[in-house]
Design a protein around this motif. Structure first.
Motif, short mmCIF file in Angstrom:
data_model
loop_
_atom_site.label_atom_id
_atom_site.label_comp_id
_atom_site.label_asym_id
_atom_site.label_seq_id
_atom_site.Cartn_x
_atom_site.Cartn_y
_atom_site.Cartn_z
N GLU A 169 -42.37 51.08 35.18
CA GLU A 169 -43.05 52.22 34.55
C GLU A 169 -44.21 52.71 35.41
O GLU A 169 -44.40 53.91 35.58
N TYR A 192 -43.15 46.79 33.19
CA TYR A 192 -44.39 47.54 33.40
C TYR A 192 -44.51 48.04 34.83
O TYR A 192 -44.98 49.14 35.08
N TYR A 239 -51.06 51.09 32.80
CA TYR A 239 -50.02 50.09 33.06
C TYR A 239 -50.48 49.08 34.10
O TYR A 239 -50.12 47.91 34.02
N LYS A 254 -52.41 46.64 32.12
CA LYS A 254 -51.52 45.81 31.31
C LYS A 254 -50.88 44.72 32.17
O LYS A 254 -50.76 43.57 31.75
#
Length: 185
Positions: free
Chosen positions: A146, A143, A162, A165
């Motif tokens: 990303e 993550y 993200y 997350k």
């Protein structure tokens, strides 16, 4: 199950014969199977070296289209660290040092791919007890990569998703760590 021939030793080999649609099963020990000529075993058995050598020989047999000069060049690939040649590696069946893998990569990767169902990278197994934390940490790292890509591409809405997350996974991981510490006390 005992051998159907000598009735003394345990049966370790099982054969199925189908003749004119009639099926017949035969269970034999190694000695009786050798006597009947069903199988031939090497005296010492097979070693890992034999397996690797066999795999490499299969590879060289598939290279019929290459010239003898090209084959000689492939065999003479040397490791830059220990000086082991590829032909020596084939004979011994073991790498000389850690650098041999990268030195002989062009030759061994097709074999690894064939033996390991297409996989050439070893990821290892994750123990069940600590596996959840490790998987969570790996997911957080993915993550984060990303997130960095989204920020670099100025996709800030996706980056915010993200970021959230990552925070959620980090919170879960810290709760699990707190629970483990409580169990240890």
């Amino acid at each position: 199950m005992e051998c159907q021939e000598c009735h003394e030793n345990p049966a370790t080999l099982h054969f199925k014969h189908v003749i004119n649609g009639e099926e017949r099963k035969l269970s034999l020990c190694e000695a009786c199977a050798k006597k009947k000529g069903y199988v031939t075993f090497p005296e010492e058995g097979y070693s890992l070296h034999d397996l690797l050598t066999g795999l490499f020989n299969v590879e060289t047999l598939n290279m019929n289209s290459t010239s003898k000069n090209q084959m000689k060049q492939l065999k003479e690939i040397k490791c830059s660290s220990c000086g082991m040649t590829f032909s020596e590696f084939k004979k011994i069946g073991k790498f000389g040092c850690a650098n041999c893998y990268s030195s002989f990569a062009q030759k061994v990767e097709p074999i690894f791919r064939r033996v390991h169902a297409g996989n050439t990278k070893h990821n290892g197994k994750i123990p069940k007890r600590t596996g959840i934390n490790l998987q969570t940490r790996r997911q957080i790292e993915l993550y984060k990569q990303e997130l960095k890509n989204f920020i670099d591409n100025e996709e800030f809405e996706k980056a915010a998703e993200y970021r959230d997350k990552i925070k959620e996974l980090q919170a879960k991981a810290s709760k699990k760590d707190d629970l483990k510490e409580g169990d240890d006390q």
